[in-house]
Design an enzyme around this catalytic site. Structure first.
Site, PDB file in Angstrom:
ATOM      1  CE  LYS A 282      53.994  49.395  31.497  1.00 29.00           C
ATOM      2  NZ  LYS A 282      54.820  48.181  31.269  1.00 29.00           N
ATOM      3  CD  GLU A 368      59.124  34.080  27.661  1.00 29.17           C
ATOM      4  OE1 GLU A 368      59.280  34.296  26.446  1.00 29.17           O
ATOM      5  OE2 GLU A 368      58.507  34.854  28.408  1.00 29.17           O
ATOM      6  NE  ARG A 396      55.920  32.838  22.592  1.00 23.30           N
ATOM      7  CZ  ARG A 396      55.721  34.146  22.523  1.00 23.30           C
ATOM      8  NH1 ARG A 396      56.611  34.968  23.029  1.00 23.30           N
ATOM      9  NH2 ARG A 396      54.640  34.619  21.954  1.00 23.30           N
TER      10      ARG A 396
HETATM   11  C1  TPP Z   1      55.800  35.362  26.078  1.00 20.66           C
HETATM   12  C2  TPP Z   1      55.482  36.337  27.191  1.00 20.66           C
HETATM   13  N1  TPP Z   1      56.389  36.522  28.170  1.00 20.66           N
HETATM   14  C3  TPP Z   1      56.131  37.378  29.176  1.00 20.66           C
HETATM   15  C4  TPP Z   1      54.940  38.055  29.229  1.00 20.66           C
HETATM   16  C5  TPP Z   1      54.635  38.944  30.408  1.00 20.66           C
HETATM   17  N2  TPP Z   1      54.488  40.356  29.998  1.00 20.66           N
HETATM   18  C6  TPP Z   1      53.330  40.914  29.811  1.00 20.66           C
HETATM   19  S1  TPP Z   1      53.432  42.510  29.375  1.00 20.66           S
HETATM   20  C7  TPP Z   1      55.130  42.450  29.468  1.00 20.66           C
HETATM   21  C8  TPP Z   1      55.950  43.640  29.177  1.00 20.66           C
HETATM   22  C9  TPP Z   1      55.582  44.178  27.826  1.00 20.66           C
HETATM   23  O1  TPP Z   1      56.339  45.346  27.586  1.00 20.66           O
HETATM   24  P1  TPP Z   1      55.902  46.236  26.342  1.00 20.66           P
HETATM   25  O2  TPP Z   1      55.699  45.373  25.161  1.00 20.66           O
HETATM   26  O3  TPP Z   1      56.927  47.288  26.229  1.00 20.66           O
HETATM   27  O4  TPP Z   1      54.488  46.824  26.730  1.00 20.66           O
HETATM   28  P2  TPP Z   1      54.148  47.977  27.810  1.00 20.66           P
HETATM   29  O5  TPP Z   1      53.633  47.233  29.027  1.00 20.66           O
HETATM   30  O6  TPP Z   1      55.399  48.739  28.068  1.00 20.66           O
HETATM   31  O7  TPP Z   1      53.088  48.803  27.162  1.00 20.66           O
HETATM   32  C10 TPP Z   1      55.550  41.179  29.817  1.00 20.66           C
HETATM   33  C11 TPP Z   1      56.975  40.774  29.988  1.00 20.66           C
HETATM   34  C12 TPP Z   1      54.008  37.816  28.196  1.00 20.66           C
HETATM   35  N3  TPP Z   1      52.798  38.419  28.172  1.00 20.66           N
HETATM   36  N4  TPP Z   1      54.312  36.970  27.189  1.00 20.66           N
HETATM   37 MG    MG Z   2      57.082  49.151  26.935  1.00 18.97          MG
END
Ligand code: TPP
Ligand code: MG
Ligand code: DXP
Length: 633
Positions: A282, A368, A396
């Site tokens: 990342k 959630e 959710r």
């Molecule tokens: C239901 C929900 N909860 C929380 C979020 C906030 N959120 C956006 S990106 C993220 C982390 C995602 O991690 P990953 O899938 O590993 O993607 P990366 O950013 O590492 O590429 C979160 C918690 C969201 N978009 N949707």
């Molecule tokens: Mg990730």
């Protein structure tokens, strides 16, 4: 400006490029991303991590015929660059500009709108089944991160996909990060997959040795299949996914374009569901983002040479920070207070609580629903959980709030953060529905503070109630009021009069109280005597206070930063109609019944005629038309 990128206006333009060209194109794209996002803000680190993956996907699969679903979708900037939208990046996440998430209405290459995590495999499987039913031939791909994989929906979809056995490619983009460090047993499992060479070495050693035994060696190897498989059961190498009916490919280097091309071509041709485990970094290619991928997950404009945010005037503390600090202070005295986040400890300000009370802090991952019922379990055993969830993600957990917390009247305090207009994230993230979907749940107390000091008071009051409580507060900074006083208990279910008049009463909740004050000042310059009432409680409503206002003023106007359907102003209307006074309500100022797009908050409020001057003009014109005396001001 860019030798290769300037020639790319659609995915077809990739077909003529060699793997070396794609490597050079990756460098150009990273430069483009850093240069643009440093100006507009956005999700930089997630996108820097998927440059090669996006290039390989658009080289092997051909959208829009083939479908790619980007989980969360915050990492779809390269997808947008490759599908003809690079010129729109100047207005990324701006009002009427390029969305930061996939949007089918923006491009035929955007197969599905995403923004909330863990939906991609479900959506992709639906598309795959539709293809099977139509007997068409398009390929379907879901790209899901290791963080999103901690969401329950992802497991529901994996389970179903393994059962259906439809052709489907799931790309697991594993960078060991959610917004912060990823958490949970799945994350540990993936790290074993990433780092465990044992299985491969043991398997190869056995085969090597057996091949050296003349004659019987070959036969023994055959019968050794079971041993190899049992090794597989002992080791890791994707056994979890294999057991769910997927062919597991990987782990592979997500920055090695050549290998990505080969593995994706292999996956594309396989029958049944395939999971390709891709390891990425990342923030790759920009040192500050590589070092601090959590800080560069979502950034505002910054100085490229240092990675530091562009200078900002010293702003008041954020509501989220005040929330986290207040809960932490209260927890120092009250040992039963515990705190829960769903992978958003930074965004919700609970990092301070974790630092102070690591044993009483729980990050459940992007889960959630689980967070909410987990809190109910803690509360049923004598604890006072405080959960911080963004309004939009709280959607959710509606059943968990209703069925697991409120039905049992359990002492859980829900900090509903990002309530109201959130800005650049747009439709998928606006916090404009919580007052409507929460207000109808019995036993639930709902409050919203006019400023950060009142937020402190509401947290203290909420925890003291020992029952289900929601406190909803906006994204961003407070109003700059002093915070040195300790929190106080508020008079229960009562509002407060902030300004006394006798013609029009403006009844408001939350950030809209400041809005009402501005409108009142404007009306007073035109000689209109105006009351401003901070209702504080959306539920139970301060019926006595509302009744008094209706009896002592010609008109009432109600303000809320929520949809007009079923929110606070609906509650006021319901109450006044129950006592035959609904005609007292002149106007309700709330957001219209539509999905509100991205944009700066003031621009969006003005777009929906909710700017203070627009409201004042509307009221003055009404009063003039009614023949009321209105000074020129
Ligand atoms: C239901 C929900 N909860 C929380 C979020 C906030 N959120 C956006 S990106 C993220 C982390 C995602 O991690 P990953 O899938 O590993 O993607 P990366 O950013 O590492 O590429 C979160 C918690 C969201 N978009 N949707
Ligand atoms: Mg990730
Ligand atoms: C993509 C996503 O869902 C989160 O990164 C979200 O954009 C965070 O919002 P804030 O910037 O309001 O914390």
């Amino acid at each position: 400006m860019y030798k290769l990128l300037d020639q790319i206006n659609s995915p077809e333009d990739l077909q003529s490029l060699t793997a070396d060209d794609l490597c050079r194109l990756s460098d150009e794209i990273r430069d483009f991303l850093i240069s643009n996002v440093s100006k507009t803000g956005g999700h930089l680190a997630p996108n820097l991590g998927v440059v090669e993956l996006s290039l390989a996907l658009h080289s092997v699969f051909s959208t829009p015929k083939d479908k790619i679903v980007w989980d969360v979708g915050h990492q779809s900037y390269i997808h947008k660059i490759l599908t003809g939208r690079k010129k729109q990046f100047n207005d990324l996440r701006k009002f009427k500009g390029l969305s930061g998430f996939p949007k089918p209405e923006e491009s035929e290459h955007d197969s599905f709108a995403t923004g909330h995590s863990s939906t991609s495999i479900s959506a992709a499987l639906g598309m795959a089944k539709a293809r099977d039913l139509k007997q068409s031939s398009e390929k379907v791909v879901a790209v899901i991160g290791d963080g999103a994989l901690t969401g329950g929906m992802a497991f529901e979809a994996l389970n179903h996909a393994g059962h259906e056995k439809s052709n489907l490619t799931v790309i697991l983009n594993d960078n060991e990060m959610s917004i912060g460090e990823n958490v949970g047993a799945m994350s540990s499992y993936l790290s074993r997959l990433r780092t465990d060479p044992t299985y491969h070495r043991v398997k190869d050693d056995i085969e090597f040795l057996l091949k050296r035994i003349p004659a019987i060696g070959g036969k023994v190897i055959k019968s050794m299949e079971r041993v190899k498989d049992s090794l597989k059961y002992l080791m890791v190498s994707g056994i979890l996914f294999e057991e769910m009916g997927f062919t597991y490919l990987g782990p592979i280097d997500g920055h090695d374009v050549s290998n990505l091309l080969n593995v994706l071509k292999n996956a594309r041709e396989k029958n049944g569901p395939v999971l390709v485990h891709v390891i990425t970094k990342k923030g790759k290619g920009y040192e500050p983002a590589e070092k601090f991928p959590d800080k560069f997950h979502g950034v505002s404009s910054f100085d490229v040479s240092t990675g530091k945010p562009l200078e900002r005037p010293n702003l008041p503390p954020k509501y989220s920070e005040v929330f986290g600090d207040t809960v932490t202070e209260i927890a120092k005295e009250d040992k039963s207070v515990v705190a829960i986040t769903a992978a958003m400890k930074d965004g919700t300000g609970l990092k301070s609580f974790e630092k102070e009370f690591p044993e009483r802090f729980f990050d459940v991952g992007i889960a959630e629903q689980h967070a909410t019922t987990f809190a109910a379990g803690l509360a049923s055993s004598g604890y006072k959980p405080v959960i911080a969830l963004y309004s939009t993600f709280l959607q959710r957990a509606y059943d968990q709030i209703t069925h697991d917390i409120c039905l049992q009247n359990l002492p859980v305090v829900l900090g509903v953060d990002r309530a109201g207009i959130v800005g650049g994230d747009g439709e998928t993230h606006q916090g404009l529905y919580d007052l409507s979907f929460l207000r109808n749940i019995p036993n639930l107390v709902i409050m919203s503070p006019k400023n950060e000091k009142e937020l402190k008071d509401m947290i203290s009051t909420g925890i003291s109630l020992n029952k289900p409580v929601v406190i909803r507060y906006p994204r961003g900074c407070g109003e700059g009021v002093p915070l040195n006083e300790p929190p106080k208990l508020l008079p229960l279910y009562k509002g407060e009069t902030l300004r006394k008049g006798n013609q029009i009463a403006l009844v408001a909740v939350g950030k809209m109280v400041n809005h009402a004050n501005k409108v009142a000042e404007n009306l007073e310059t035109h000689g209109i005597s105006t009351t401003v009432y901070n209702a504080r409680f959306i539920k139970p409503l301060d019926e006595e206070g509302i009744k008094k206002l209706a009896s002592s003023h010609q008109h009432l106007c109600v303000f809320e930063e929520n949809t007009e359907i079923g929110g606070f102003s609906s509650g006021v209307l319901e109450y006044l109609s129950s006592i035959g006074m609904s005609d007292k309500i002149l106007f309700r100022f709330a957001l219209p019944d539509k999905f509100i797009p991205q944009g700066e908050r003031d621009k969006l409020l003005a777009e929906y005629m909710m700017a203070p001057e627009q409201i004042s003009d509307k009221l003055l014109n009404f009063l003039r038309d009614e023949g009321e005396q209105v000074d020129h001001g």
